[in-house]
Motif scaffolding. Structure first.
Motif, mmCIF file in Angstrom:
data_model
loop_
_atom_site.group_PDB
_atom_site.id
_atom_site.type_symbol
_atom_site.label_atom_id
_atom_site.label_comp_id
_atom_site.label_asym_id
_atom_site.label_seq_id
_atom_site.Cartn_x
_atom_site.Cartn_y
_atom_site.Cartn_z
ATOM 1 N N MET A 1 0.847 -1.180 0.000
ATOM 2 C CA MET A 1 0.000 0.000 0.000
ATOM 3 C C MET A 1 0.895 1.246 0.000
ATOM 4 S SD MET A 1 -2.947 -1.365 -0.067
ATOM 5 C CE MET A 1 -4.299 -0.364 0.428
ATOM 6 N N GLY A 2 0.360 2.315 -0.547
ATOM 7 C CA GLY A 2 1.116 3.554 -0.605
ATOM 8 C C GLY A 2 0.194 4.747 -0.764
ATOM 9 N N THR A 3 0.809 5.894 -0.937
ATOM 10 C CA THR A 3 0.080 7.146 -1.111
ATOM 11 C C THR A 3 0.407 7.713 -2.484
ATOM 12 O OG1 THR A 3 0.158 7.604 1.253
ATOM 13 C CG2 THR A 3 -0.281 9.473 -0.200
ATOM 14 N N LEU A 4 -0.612 8.075 -3.231
ATOM 15 C CA LEU A 4 -0.445 8.725 -4.524
ATOM 16 C C LEU A 4 -0.702 10.209 -4.309
ATOM 17 C CD1 LEU A 4 -0.067 8.501 -7.624
ATOM 18 C CD2 LEU A 4 -2.539 8.276 -7.786
ATOM 19 N N THR A 5 0.292 11.041 -4.634
ATOM 20 C CA THR A 5 0.171 12.481 -4.465
ATOM 21 C C THR A 5 0.125 13.140 -5.834
ATOM 22 O OG1 THR A 5 1.446 12.323 -2.426
ATOM 23 C CG2 THR A 5 1.176 14.519 -3.371
ATOM 24 N N VAL A 6 -0.867 14.001 -6.051
ATOM 25 C CA VAL A 6 -1.038 14.703 -7.321
ATOM 26 C C VAL A 6 -0.957 16.198 -7.049
ATOM 27 C CG1 VAL A 6 -2.576 15.108 -9.276
ATOM 28 C CG2 VAL A 6 -2.529 12.859 -8.173
ATOM 29 N N PHE A 7 -0.065 16.881 -7.776
ATOM 30 C CA PHE A 7 0.062 18.335 -7.687
ATOM 31 C C PHE A 7 -0.468 18.926 -8.990
ATOM 32 C CE2 PHE A 7 2.599 18.637 -3.910
ATOM 33 C CZ PHE A 7 3.308 17.444 -3.870
ATOM 34 N N ALA A 8 -1.407 19.849 -8.899
ATOM 35 C CA ALA A 8 -1.941 20.500 -10.092
ATOM 36 C C ALA A 8 -2.480 21.872 -9.726
ATOM 37 C CB ALA A 8 -3.042 19.664 -10.722
ATOM 38 N N SER A 9 -2.117 22.854 -10.516
ATOM 39 C CA SER A 9 -2.604 24.226 -10.337
ATOM 40 C C SER A 9 -2.421 24.729 -8.912
ATOM 41 C CB SER A 9 -4.078 24.330 -10.736
ATOM 42 O OG SER A 9 -4.247 23.956 -12.074
ATOM 43 N N GLY A 10 -1.298 24.391 -8.313
ATOM 44 C CA GLY A 10 -1.013 24.867 -6.969
ATOM 45 C C GLY A 10 -1.733 24.100 -5.875
ATOM 46 N N ASN A 11 -2.445 23.061 -6.233
ATOM 47 C CA ASN A 11 -3.165 22.249 -5.252
ATOM 48 C C ASN A 11 -2.489 20.894 -5.109
ATOM 49 O OD1 ASN A 11 -5.370 24.108 -4.775
ATOM 50 N ND2 ASN A 11 -5.985 23.637 -6.861
ATOM 51 N N LYS A 12 -2.692 20.285 -3.958
ATOM 52 C CA LYS A 12 -2.125 18.969 -3.689
ATOM 53 C C LYS A 12 -3.244 18.044 -3.247
ATOM 54 C CE LYS A 12 0.978 16.747 -0.374
ATOM 55 N NZ LYS A 12 1.907 16.978 0.725
ATOM 56 N N GLN A 48 -7.404 29.388 -18.345
ATOM 57 C CA GLN A 48 -8.344 29.410 -17.235
ATOM 58 C C GLN A 48 -7.628 29.153 -15.920
ATOM 59 O OE1 GLN A 48 -11.128 26.405 -18.305
ATOM 60 N NE2 GLN A 48 -12.005 27.592 -19.959
ATOM 61 N N ALA A 49 -6.510 28.427 -15.962
ATOM 62 C CA ALA A 49 -5.772 28.093 -14.749
ATOM 63 C C ALA A 49 -5.050 29.314 -14.188
ATOM 64 C CB ALA A 49 -4.777 26.980 -15.024
ATOM 65 N N ALA A 50 -4.667 30.252 -15.045
ATOM 66 C CA ALA A 50 -3.946 31.435 -14.585
ATOM 67 C C ALA A 50 -4.569 32.703 -15.168
ATOM 68 C CB ALA A 50 -2.476 31.340 -14.982
ATOM 69 N N PRO A 51 -5.824 32.989 -14.828
ATOM 70 C CA PRO A 51 -6.475 34.171 -15.393
ATOM 71 C C PRO A 51 -5.929 35.454 -14.779
ATOM 72 C CG PRO A 51 -7.877 33.186 -13.749
ATOM 73 C CD PRO A 51 -6.689 32.272 -13.905
ATOM 74 N N GLY A 72 4.070 19.834 -14.776
ATOM 75 C CA GLY A 72 3.988 19.250 -16.103
ATOM 76 C C GLY A 72 2.702 19.568 -16.830
ATOM 77 N N ALA A 73 1.923 20.507 -16.299
ATOM 78 C CA ALA A 73 0.643 20.854 -16.914
ATOM 79 C C ALA A 73 0.816 21.732 -18.145
ATOM 80 C CB ALA A 73 -0.265 21.549 -15.906
ATOM 81 N N ILE A 74 1.952 22.438 -18.237
ATOM 82 C CA ILE A 74 2.249 23.243 -19.417
ATOM 83 C C ILE A 74 3.689 22.974 -19.832
ATOM 84 C CG2 ILE A 74 0.562 25.059 -18.935
ATOM 85 C CD1 ILE A 74 2.861 26.800 -17.898
ATOM 86 N N THR A 75 3.978 23.172 -21.094
ATOM 87 C CA THR A 75 5.330 22.962 -21.608
ATOM 88 C C THR A 75 6.191 24.186 -21.322
ATOM 89 O OG1 THR A 75 4.836 23.929 -23.767
ATOM 90 C CG2 THR A 75 4.428 21.548 -23.505
ATOM 91 N N ASP A 76 7.495 24.037 -21.523
ATOM 92 C CA ASP A 76 8.397 25.172 -21.339
ATOM 93 C C ASP A 76 8.060 26.308 -22.303
ATOM 94 O OD1 ASP A 76 9.795 23.947 -19.296
ATOM 95 O OD2 ASP A 76 11.370 23.163 -20.608
ATOM 96 N N GLU A 77 7.659 25.950 -23.512
ATOM 97 C CA GLU A 77 7.287 26.969 -24.497
ATOM 98 C C GLU A 77 6.039 27.731 -24.051
ATOM 99 O OE1 GLU A 77 5.931 27.339 -29.173
ATOM 100 O OE2 GLU A 77 6.896 25.498 -28.482
ATOM 101 N N GLU A 78 5.030 27.001 -23.572
ATOM 102 C CA GLU A 78 3.816 27.651 -23.068
ATOM 103 C C GLU A 78 4.156 28.535 -21.866
ATOM 104 O OE1 GLU A 78 0.223 24.564 -24.012
ATOM 105 O OE2 GLU A 78 1.700 23.958 -22.501
ATOM 106 N N TYR A 79 5.044 28.051 -21.022
ATOM 107 C CA TYR A 79 5.478 28.828 -19.859
ATOM 108 C C TYR A 79 6.084 30.160 -20.306
ATOM 109 C CZ TYR A 79 8.409 30.334 -15.968
ATOM 110 O OH TYR A 79 9.019 31.079 -14.997
ATOM 111 N N ARG A 80 7.011 30.106 -21.272
ATOM 112 C CA ARG A 80 7.661 31.337 -21.747
ATOM 113 C C ARG A 80 6.642 32.301 -22.353
ATOM 114 N NH1 ARG A 80 11.513 27.507 -23.223
ATOM 115 N NH2 ARG A 80 10.682 27.385 -25.329
ATOM 116 N N ASP A 81 5.712 31.765 -23.168
ATOM 117 C CA ASP A 81 4.702 32.613 -23.804
ATOM 118 C C ASP A 81 3.821 33.312 -22.766
ATOM 119 O OD1 ASP A 81 5.657 31.870 -26.285
ATOM 120 O OD2 ASP A 81 4.050 30.423 -26.672
ATOM 121 N N ARG A 82 3.341 32.537 -21.797
ATOM 122 C CA ARG A 82 2.444 33.110 -20.783
ATOM 123 C C ARG A 82 3.188 34.072 -19.851
ATOM 124 N NH1 ARG A 82 0.240 28.348 -22.177
ATOM 125 N NH2 ARG A 82 -1.979 28.415 -22.631
#
Length: 90
Positions: A1-12, A48-51, A72-82
């Motif tokens: 047994m274990g714990t699955l941790t998901v990080f997305a949009s600043g939430n855990k 919508q994630a970063a309005p 990993g929700a956005i690519t490096d290219e998307e990061y630079r553009d935004r």
């Protein structure tokens, strides 16, 4: 047994007491979905994630953007553009 941790949009989120094999399968599916969504779904969802906050804290937007890239929700290219759009809006 274990714990699955998901990080997305600043939430855990944690799923505790998960069997290892189904947990690994779920984690792999999430990674694949996030990697595949960089082209389609994440690109559509990211604005919508970063309005632009209405009178909110503009300094939190780059931090949120960093979290999206780290998760990993956005690519490096998307990061630079935004990031450029955020800085241009100042």
């Amino acid at each position: 047994m274990g714990t699955l941790t998901v990080f997305a949009s600043g939430n855990k989120a944690e799923i505790k007491q998960m069997a290892k094999d189904p947990g690994k399968a779920l984690a792999d599916a999430l990674r694949a979905r996030l990697a595949g969504s960089a082209v389609g779904t994440a690109a559509a969802a990211a604005p919508q994630a970063a309005p632009a906050p209405a009178g909110g804290d503009i300094a939190s937007r780059p931090a949120t953007l960093d979290q999206l890239r780290t998760a990993g929700a956005i690519t490096d290219e998307e990061y630079r553009d935004r990031r450029t759009k955020i800085l241009d809006s100042l």
